[in-house]
Design a protein around this motif. Structure first.
Motif, mmCIF file in Angstrom:
data_model
loop_
_atom_site.group_PDB
_atom_site.id
_atom_site.type_symbol
_atom_site.label_atom_id
_atom_site.label_comp_id
_atom_site.label_asym_id
_atom_site.label_seq_id
_atom_site.Cartn_x
_atom_site.Cartn_y
_atom_site.Cartn_z
ATOM 1 N N LEU A 7 0.970 -1.330 0.058
ATOM 2 C CA LEU A 7 0.260 0.023 0.059
ATOM 3 C C LEU A 7 0.771 1.221 -0.225
ATOM 4 O O LEU A 7 1.858 1.433 0.929
ATOM 5 C CB LEU A 7 -0.946 0.082 1.283
ATOM 6 N N VAL A 8 0.714 2.048 -1.014
ATOM 7 C CA VAL A 8 1.592 3.220 -1.085
ATOM 8 C C VAL A 8 0.823 4.406 -0.861
ATOM 9 O O VAL A 8 -0.298 4.654 -1.510
ATOM 10 C CB VAL A 8 2.002 3.603 -2.577
ATOM 11 N N LEU A 52 4.230 1.858 2.160
ATOM 12 C CA LEU A 52 5.033 2.905 1.963
ATOM 13 C C LEU A 52 4.264 4.127 2.410
ATOM 14 O O LEU A 52 3.338 4.400 1.749
ATOM 15 C CB LEU A 52 5.423 2.878 0.586
ATOM 16 N N MET A 53 4.962 4.997 3.176
ATOM 17 C CA MET A 53 4.179 6.094 3.819
ATOM 18 C C MET A 53 4.829 7.222 3.660
ATOM 19 O O MET A 53 6.056 7.550 4.087
ATOM 20 C CB MET A 53 4.039 5.829 5.452
ATOM 21 N N ILE A 81 7.521 1.622 5.802
ATOM 22 C CA ILE A 81 8.576 2.310 5.452
ATOM 23 C C ILE A 81 8.130 3.789 5.197
ATOM 24 O O ILE A 81 7.505 4.120 4.410
ATOM 25 C CB ILE A 81 9.244 1.606 4.415
ATOM 26 N N MET A 82 8.764 4.668 5.960
ATOM 27 C CA MET A 82 8.579 6.084 5.412
ATOM 28 C C MET A 82 9.181 6.403 4.259
ATOM 29 O O MET A 82 10.346 6.045 4.092
ATOM 30 C CB MET A 82 9.037 7.147 6.624
ATOM 31 N N CYS A 83 8.473 7.039 3.481
ATOM 32 C CA CYS A 83 8.923 7.771 2.039
ATOM 33 C C CYS A 83 8.754 9.163 2.047
ATOM 34 O O CYS A 83 7.648 9.236 1.504
ATOM 35 C CB CYS A 83 8.350 6.660 1.151
ATOM 36 N N THR A 84 9.788 9.918 2.325
ATOM 37 C CA THR A 84 9.531 11.217 2.352
ATOM 38 C C THR A 84 10.690 12.266 1.904
ATOM 39 O O THR A 84 12.018 11.655 1.882
ATOM 40 C CB THR A 84 9.181 11.770 3.842
ATOM 41 N N SER A 85 10.589 13.514 1.525
ATOM 42 C CA SER A 85 11.464 14.261 1.327
ATOM 43 C C SER A 85 12.092 14.831 2.591
ATOM 44 O O SER A 85 12.906 15.573 2.577
ATOM 45 C CB SER A 85 10.684 15.220 0.351
ATOM 46 N N LYS A 86 11.567 14.587 3.814
ATOM 47 C CA LYS A 86 12.063 14.980 4.886
ATOM 48 C C LYS A 86 13.272 14.339 5.321
ATOM 49 O O LYS A 86 13.207 13.126 5.756
ATOM 50 C CB LYS A 86 11.056 15.066 6.186
ATOM 51 N N ASN A 87 14.471 14.873 5.076
ATOM 52 C CA ASN A 87 15.844 14.259 5.296
ATOM 53 C C ASN A 87 16.626 14.640 6.440
ATOM 54 O O ASN A 87 17.675 14.100 6.606
ATOM 55 C CB ASN A 87 16.579 14.448 3.818
ATOM 56 N N GLY A 99 6.855 4.158 14.938
ATOM 57 C CA GLY A 99 6.529 2.731 14.599
ATOM 58 C C GLY A 99 6.943 2.069 13.260
ATOM 59 O O GLY A 99 7.029 1.017 12.774
ATOM 60 N N ALA A 100 7.530 3.286 12.374
ATOM 61 C CA ALA A 100 8.111 2.861 10.934
ATOM 62 C C ALA A 100 9.335 1.862 11.379
ATOM 63 O O ALA A 100 10.137 1.946 12.147
ATOM 64 C CB ALA A 100 8.598 4.179 10.323
ATOM 65 N N ARG A 101 9.471 1.018 10.476
ATOM 66 C CA ARG A 101 10.613 -0.031 10.506
ATOM 67 C C ARG A 101 11.752 0.345 9.556
ATOM 68 O O ARG A 101 12.783 -0.251 9.700
ATOM 69 C CB ARG A 101 10.146 -1.499 9.877
#
Length: 121
Positions: A7-8, A52-53, A81-87, A99-101
């Motif tokens: 799930l994206v 993918l969050m 899995i957090m998938c973000t531009s926040k780096n 809770g992200a792995r």
């Protein structure tokens, strides 16, 4: 547990398309959601093997949504899995605390993403 269904969750149609394409080409079954409400509906319809969050979304952000999902007994075993531009390192630490792995920064490198997903197989 083998990962097949992903799930994206992302509020950007462009990003949803891009990630769906990467994953689809590698044989994953992909469903998408553009916000927290839609993500919860998708989860209720069919439990994915992995999520993918994105973080920055209208309404409930990805951190809040990840916390809700990973603390729900029905979905606690689904890796996020957090998938973000926040780096920033603080963002990553905060995401993992929710809770992200795992955590991946956009723009997503397809091989890096796939290797992170395969780590859960």
């Amino acid at each position: 547990m083998a990962i097949h269904k992903i799930l994206v969750v992302d509020d950007s149609k462009t990003e949803l398309h891009h990630l769906s394409e990467i994953l689809g080409k590698r044989g994953y079954s992909v469903r998408t959601a553009e916000n927290g409400e839609e993500a919860m509906r998708r989860l209720a319809e069919e439990k994915p093997d992995l999520i993918l969050m994105d973080v920055v979304m209208p309404g409930q952000n990805g951190f809040q949504l990840t916390r809700s999902i990973t603390r729900d007994p029905r979905f606690a075993d689904v890796p996020v899995i957090m998938c973000t531009s926040k780096n920033q390192e603080t963002d990553k630490v905060w995401g993992m605390r929710q809770g992200a792995r795992d955590y991946i920064v956009k723009p997503v490198n397809a091989e890096e993403l796939v290797s992170k997903i395969k780590a859960f197989d």
